[in-house]
Enzyme design. Structure first.
Site, PDB file in Angstrom:
ATOM      1  N   ARG A 237      12.027  -0.295 -12.606  1.00 14.27           N
ATOM      2  CA  ARG A 237      11.377  -0.237 -11.296  1.00 14.27           C
ATOM      3  C   ARG A 237      10.620   1.083 -11.194  1.00 14.27           C
ATOM      4  NH1 ARG A 237      11.960  -5.068 -11.391  1.00 14.27           N
ATOM      5  NH2 ARG A 237      13.689  -6.142 -10.391  1.00 14.27           N
ATOM      6  N   GLU A 238       9.300   1.005 -11.028  1.00 16.11           N
ATOM      7  CA  GLU A 238       8.469   2.191 -10.831  1.00 16.11           C
ATOM      8  C   GLU A 238       8.389   2.443  -9.335  1.00 16.11           C
ATOM      9  OE1 GLU A 238       4.819   1.092 -12.753  1.00 16.11           O
ATOM     10  OE2 GLU A 238       5.668   1.396 -14.761  1.00 16.11           O
TER      11      GLU A 238
ATOM     12  N   ARG B 187     -11.565   8.276   3.061  1.00 12.05           N
ATOM     13  CA  ARG B 187     -10.351   8.105   2.264  1.00 12.05           C
ATOM     14  C   ARG B 187     -10.752   8.063   0.801  1.00 12.05           C
ATOM     15  NH1 ARG B 187      -6.027   9.893   4.818  1.00 12.05           N
ATOM     16  NH2 ARG B 187      -5.496   8.709   6.694  1.00 12.05           N
TER      17      ARG B 187
ATOM     18  N   ALA C 212      -2.663   9.414  12.889  1.00  8.64           N
ATOM     19  CA  ALA C 212      -1.446   9.245  12.097  1.00  8.64           C
ATOM     20  C   ALA C 212      -1.193  10.484  11.267  1.00  8.64           C
ATOM     21  CB  ALA C 212      -1.581   8.027  11.185  1.00  8.64           C
TER      22      ALA C 212
ATOM     23  N   GLU D  82       0.628  14.692  15.949  1.00  9.07           N
ATOM     24  CA  GLU D  82      -0.561  14.100  15.333  1.00  9.07           C
ATOM     25  C   GLU D  82      -1.577  13.634  16.377  1.00  9.07           C
ATOM     26  OE1 GLU D  82      -1.574  14.148  12.284  1.00  9.07           O
ATOM     27  OE2 GLU D  82       0.237  14.985  11.411  1.00  9.07           O
TER      28      GLU D  82
ATOM     29  N   GLU E 253      -5.267  15.348  16.156  1.00 10.42           N
ATOM     30  CA  GLU E 253      -6.409  14.534  15.729  1.00 10.42           C
ATOM     31  C   GLU E 253      -7.339  14.128  16.861  1.00 10.42           C
ATOM     32  OE1 GLU E 253      -5.244  11.356  13.110  1.00 10.42           O
ATOM     33  OE2 GLU E 253      -4.404  12.769  11.648  1.00 10.42           O
TER      34      GLU E 253
ATOM     35  N   GLU F  52      -6.223  22.276   8.454  1.00 10.85           N
ATOM     36  CA  GLU F  52      -7.198  22.804   7.511  1.00 10.85           C
ATOM     37  C   GLU F  52      -7.519  21.720   6.479  1.00 10.85           C
ATOM     38  OE1 GLU F  52      -7.475  26.242   4.107  1.00 10.85           O
ATOM     39  OE2 GLU F  52      -6.187  26.603   5.841  1.00 10.85           O
TER      40      GLU F  52
END
Length: 185
Positions: free
Chosen positions: A36-37, A63, A75, A91, A95, A137
């Site tokens: 399992r990774e 993104r 978020a 948050e 934001e 930042e």
């Protein structure tokens, strides 16, 4: 039936600032072994801030992993020992510059349980007060407002691609209806 897998060994591959990656060898319910990774992440929050006119404050940011700008809810990542509600309040303020009179928990999500151990906590924020945005930042984003019904449409047509945003938008109507009915959460 119990399908629990038992870890036999772990190999660490990477421990970064945000994620920890390892491979576990596990014993399957039938006795065979498998690998399992796993990517471990500290978790985070997403906040759906809605004003008295039914407008939701969203953020649009680039993104890198997807090579595009995505429209998302405010978020962020949980800090070590931080409670999800505290993270949500932080948050939202950072934001969007908004604070909220009320935060309604809308549940927690496992965004990709096949390989990632991360929990995202969703909140609905009402009674908004506008203030000054104070980004971290290296954080660059624009705040945009949309009527909730428009975001619902965008979630259903695929225009919204961010999973936490889609889930929160589709859950918000239920929680707003419950709030309107005077029920507690």
């Amino acid at each position: 039936m119990d399908y629990t897998e038992t870890m036999l060994s772990r190999t660490e591959h990477y421990r970064g600032r945000i994620i920890y990656v390892h491979t576990d060898t596990v014993r399957l319910p039938d006795g065979r072994e498998a690998r399992r990774e796993i990517v471990e992440h500290p978790g985070g929050v997403a906040v759906l801030p809605i004003d008295a006119d039914g407008n939701v404050y969203c953020v649009r940011q680039y993104r890198y992993a997807y090579g595009t700008h995505l429209l998302e809810l405010p978020a962020g990542k949980l800090e070590v020992g931080e409670e999800p509600l505290s993270c949500a309040m932080r948050e939202l303020s950072e934001e969007t510059g908004c604070t909220a009179a009320r935060y309604i928990p809308m549940g927690a999500l496992c965004p990709s349980p096949g390989y990632c151990r991360e929990t995202l906590y969703l909140y609905l924020a009402t009674g908004l007060q506008r203030g000054a945005q104070h980004l971290d930042e290296g954080e660059f984003l624009d705040v945009e407002r949309f009527p909730l019904h428009e975001l619902e449409r965008m979630a259903l047509t695929g225009e919204l691609r961010d999973a936490k945003t889609v889930a929160a938008v589709l859950k918000a109507r239920y929680y707003l209806n419950q709030t309107d009915a005077g029920e507690e959460h």
